[in-house]
Design a protein around this motif. Structure first.
Motif, PDB file in Angstrom:
ATOM      1  N   LYS A  13      -1.642  32.723 -11.647  1.00  0.00           N
ATOM      2  CA  LYS A  13      -0.783  31.653 -11.103  1.00  0.00           C
ATOM      3  C   LYS A  13       0.060  32.183  -9.952  1.00  0.00           C
ATOM      4  N   ALA A  18     -18.092  28.713   1.001  1.00  0.00           N
ATOM      5  CA  ALA A  18     -18.076  28.130  -0.344  1.00  0.00           C
ATOM      6  C   ALA A  18     -18.817  29.028  -1.322  1.00  0.00           C
ATOM      7  N   ARG A  19     -19.933  29.568  -0.863  1.00  0.00           N
ATOM      8  CA  ARG A  19     -20.742  30.408  -1.731  1.00  0.00           C
ATOM      9  C   ARG A  19     -19.985  31.682  -2.096  1.00  0.00           C
ATOM     10  N   ALA A  23     -17.524  30.932  -4.749  1.00  0.00           N
ATOM     11  CA  ALA A  23     -18.171  30.868  -6.055  1.00  0.00           C
ATOM     12  C   ALA A  23     -18.440  32.272  -6.576  1.00  0.00           C
ATOM     13  N   ASP A  24     -18.899  33.159  -5.697  1.00  0.00           N
ATOM     14  CA  ASP A  24     -19.137  34.539  -6.110  1.00  0.00           C
ATOM     15  C   ASP A  24     -17.867  35.199  -6.603  1.00  0.00           C
ATOM     16  N   LEU A  59     -15.311  33.807  -8.137  1.00  0.00           N
ATOM     17  CA  LEU A  59     -15.058  33.377  -9.518  1.00  0.00           C
ATOM     18  C   LEU A  59     -15.962  34.114 -10.483  1.00  0.00           C
ATOM     19  N   ALA A  60     -17.241  34.202 -10.105  1.00  0.00           N
ATOM     20  CA  ALA A  60     -18.205  34.816 -11.010  1.00  0.00           C
ATOM     21  C   ALA A  60     -17.884  36.280 -11.245  1.00  0.00           C
ATOM     22  N   PHE A  61     -17.571  37.019 -10.169  1.00  0.00           N
ATOM     23  CA  PHE A  61     -17.310  38.437 -10.349  1.00  0.00           C
ATOM     24  C   PHE A  61     -16.001  38.692 -11.070  1.00  0.00           C
ATOM     25  N   SER A 116     -14.903  36.822 -13.475  1.00  0.00           N
ATOM     26  CA  SER A 116     -15.255  36.655 -14.882  1.00  0.00           C
ATOM     27  C   SER A 116     -15.958  37.897 -15.400  1.00  0.00           C
ATOM     28  N   LEU A 117     -16.820  38.473 -14.576  1.00  0.00           N
ATOM     29  CA  LEU A 117     -17.528  39.682 -14.986  1.00  0.00           C
ATOM     30  C   LEU A 117     -16.537  40.802 -15.274  1.00  0.00           C
ATOM     31  N   GLU A 133     -13.391  40.517 -16.093  1.00  0.00           N
ATOM     32  CA  GLU A 133     -12.583  40.241 -17.279  1.00  0.00           C
ATOM     33  C   GLU A 133     -13.357  40.463 -18.558  1.00  0.00           C
ATOM     34  N   GLU A 134     -14.638  40.147 -18.535  1.00  0.00           N
ATOM     35  CA  GLU A 134     -15.395  40.260 -19.776  1.00  0.00           C
ATOM     36  C   GLU A 134     -15.872  41.682 -20.028  1.00  0.00           C
ATOM     37  N   LYS A 135     -16.196  42.407 -18.985  1.00  0.00           N
ATOM     38  CA  LYS A 135     -16.818  43.708 -19.231  1.00  0.00           C
ATOM     39  C   LYS A 135     -15.871  44.880 -19.009  1.00  0.00           C
ATOM     40  N   ARG A 186      -5.126  42.221 -28.777  1.00  0.00           N
ATOM     41  CA  ARG A 186      -5.870  41.518 -27.738  1.00  0.00           C
ATOM     42  C   ARG A 186      -7.301  42.026 -27.681  1.00  0.00           C
TER      43      ARG A 186
END
Lengths: 267, 349
Positions: free
Chosen positions: B69, B87-88, B91-92, B94-96, B98-99, B101-103, B150
């Motif tokens: 925020k 735009a692409r 999008a990339d 956001l995707a990276f 997420s990657l 944060e998850e890994k 966590r």
């Protein structure tokens, strides 16, 4: 799985070809299964269809407890049981079928990143809607989740699961989000997917990959599931290329093969 | 005129501008965009307006503490590093993220807070030294418990019946993630061309923490050092945007805007590049002059307070146990002569 166990499993997996009687277990389709589980199951089914591997879908009320990791769906192939899309993709790869072999390194990196995006945003939003939005919880989720069990077990299990999901939401920072913020996140995610897809038939041009299966699973389920309100599906409907994408996969992999296993058709 | 925005974040250590992942990401983004922030590098989370760090106090007095925020707010105030992205590419991004944060995030938490050797020798040591009395006794432990919870919820359902297995799985995924990032970065300077974007801020904060901290058991660190383009990426950003915070030679311009809370205006990158160091930076000074002068008044005050408290405790004990007793003296007569007089009278009688 540890490295040694994984190598062992892949060796065994590679040894046998895909049997005819492979089964996929999920919860009861009509009364019990929830949005997020349905999406995951559909994604695995789509993936296996894309690989041309036959699979039979079996519905069991206790599928969640049968699964080795506690998540549905899981597949029973030969004498092995594998759950969740990630490990299933690896298992299938060990048997010699893969959809992402033709991608170069950068594309593989992007594919993994987008799969994480879907898991991180879409799946979490679905879980939030199902378990943290009071209207949906009261009307749909509690009733469906506990339906195979007698009173009072149905209430206890439902509350237990809800408490677990709420804890997880708090840990990842979604605990304080309002429904509108969640829907906005879904919109952002769909926008990203739509932009990545562009005008291509699949995410990596001509051939579908596990990313296409995952996206299809989630979007199709969102579009065709009746919830208390239509806001979630409206967010997806805003993007016409995503709608066309879902329709294309549905037609190509489910109708044409005569599976017809998708009970609800996209209008 | 609206007050400038103020950013409160964890202070620096281990050769980094900040030791906390979120603070680092927000700081880096602010440097990328040249946002005029007043940066307060503090070591006491209770002093921040929201109770946690990082926290941003906007020009309207509102307080934001979620890193995403904060960055969104900066974007709204027209400090947008993603302005030029297609735009692409958006999008990339956001995707990276997420990657990451998850890994990577679970492993980062594990490395710094769960792995016992690292925790005792690096993390807890820094926090215990940096936090003021009496927070340094219980806050590191509390932070560890929060991070552990966590982590358990993130990797959740694989119950750690076998801690080793869970660890191996986590590290394997993280190694894969690092390799993917290296492949995506290739030989570019930043992820999307020549200008840094928000994704660069996040990736940088993850990687530089792993790279710079002197971890006794750093398997991931070893792997990361084997990916030269990521190392070069980190040192490049560190030398370009944090030349004086990096624990290297002091900024030659005299007093750098250390932690004195002066406005941190973005300057053009220093014209002479400091020689690009390897991943090993000279041992960072744990207590550099800046924060020391700021903490001096608190140190002195703490000393005086503790001496006073000690004196009060001793006096109280003495009174309560009767070693010293206070007798009410009758007015206009000295108690001594009076007592003496009484004693004499008694004796006579």
């Amino acid at each position: 799985m540890s490295l040694v166990a994984e190598a062992f499993v892949s060796q065994i997996a590679a040894a046998e070809p895909w049997p005819e009687n492979a089964t996929l277990y999920q919860q009861l389709k009509g009364e019990q299964i929830l949005l997020s589980d349905n999406a995951a199951s559909l994604a695995v089914q789509a993936f296996l269809q894309m690989c041309n591997l036959p699979i039979k879908v079996v519905c069991r009320a206790n599928a969640e407890y049968m699964s080795p990791s506690g998540k549905v769906p899981f597949i029973h192939v030969g004498n092995q049981v594998v759950s969740e899309l990630g490990p299933i993709v690896q298992f299938v790869k060990a048997k010699g079928h893969s959809l992402s072999d033709g991608l170069d390194e950068v594309q593989k990196a992007e594919m993994k990143a987008y799969m994480e995006l879907v898991n991180n945003m879409l799946l979490t939003a679905e879980l939030y809607l199902q378990w943290c939005d009071e209207a949906t919880v009261g009307e749909i989720t509690h009733a469906r989740y506990g339906s195979p069990y007698p009173w009072p077990l149905n209430h206890i299990l439902a509350y237990q699961k809800q408490w677990e999901v709420k804890r997880k939401m708090k840990a990842i920072g979604w605990g304080n989000k309002t429904l509108d913020q969640v829907l906005e996140d879904v919109d952002q995610c769909c926008q990203a997917l739509s932009q990545r897809l562009g005008t291509q038939p699949y995410f990596f041009n001509k051939q579908p990959t596990e990313l296409d299966a995952l996206v299809f699973g989630h979007l199709y389920t969102i579009l065709t599931t009746q919830l208390t309100n239509d806001e979630l599906s409206e967010k997806v409907k805003n993007y016409s290329n995503l709608l066309a994408f879902c329709r294309r996969i549905e037609q190509h992999y489910f109708e044409d093969r005569g599976k017809g296993s998708l009970s609800i058709r996209l209008s | 005129m609206a007050a400038p925005m103020e950013l409160f974040c964890w202070s620096g250590g281990w050769g980094l501008p900040s030791v906390d992942l979120d603070s680092l990401a927000v700081l880096t983004y602010a440097r990328f965009t040249g946002a005029p922030l007043k940066v307060h590098k503090i070591t006491n989370p209770w002093r921040s307006p929201s109770g946690t760090l990082p926290a941003l106090r906007t020009s309207h007095g509102e307080v934001i503490s979620v890193p995403h925020k904060i960055i969104t707010h900066l974007r709204k105030e027209k400090y947008n590093a993603d302005y030029d992205l297609s735009a692409r590419q958006g999008a990339d991004t956001l995707a990276f993220m997420s990657l990451l944060e998850e890994k990577l995030l679970p492993v980062l938490i594990h490395t710094f807070w769960v792995d016992s050797k690292n925790f005792v020798e690096v993390t807890r040591k820094w926090y215990a030294e940096a936090l003021p009395f009496p927070l340094n006794f219980f806050l590191p432990g509390r932070m560890q418990r929060q991070h552990l919870e966590r982590l358990q919820l993130l990797c959740g359902e694989h119950r750690p019946e076998d801690e080793e297995e869970l660890e191996k799985e986590l590290y394997q995924e993280a190694l894969e993630c690092l390799t993917l990032l290296a492949q995506r970065l290739g030989s570019h300077r930043f992820f999307f061309g020549d200008a840094p974007a928000s994704l660069d801020a996040f990736v940088f904060s993850y990687l530089v923490l792993l790279l710079q901290a002197k971890l006794p058991s750093g398997k991931l660190q070893a792997h990361l050092r084997g990916l030269p383009n990521l190392c070069a990426y980190c040192t490049h950003i560190l030398s370009l945007y944090f030349p004086w915070d990096g624990g290297k030679a002091r900024w030659r311009g005299g007093t750098g805007p250390w932690d004195s809370g002066q406005g941190l205006q973005e300057r053009a990158p220093p014209p002479t590049f400091l020689p690009c160091p390897s991943a090993e930076v000279p041992p960072p000074r744990q207590t550099p002059a800046g924060p020391e002068t700021e903490e001096e008044p608190y140190g002195r005050r703490n000393q005086i307070l503790s001496v006073l408290a000690g004196l009060a405790a001793m006096a109280g004990y003495a009174l309560l146990s009767g070693i010293v007793s206070i007798q009410r003296a009758a007015p206009a007569r000295t108690p001594d002569t009076r007592a003496l007089g009484m004693a004499e009278e008694d004796e006579e009688e």
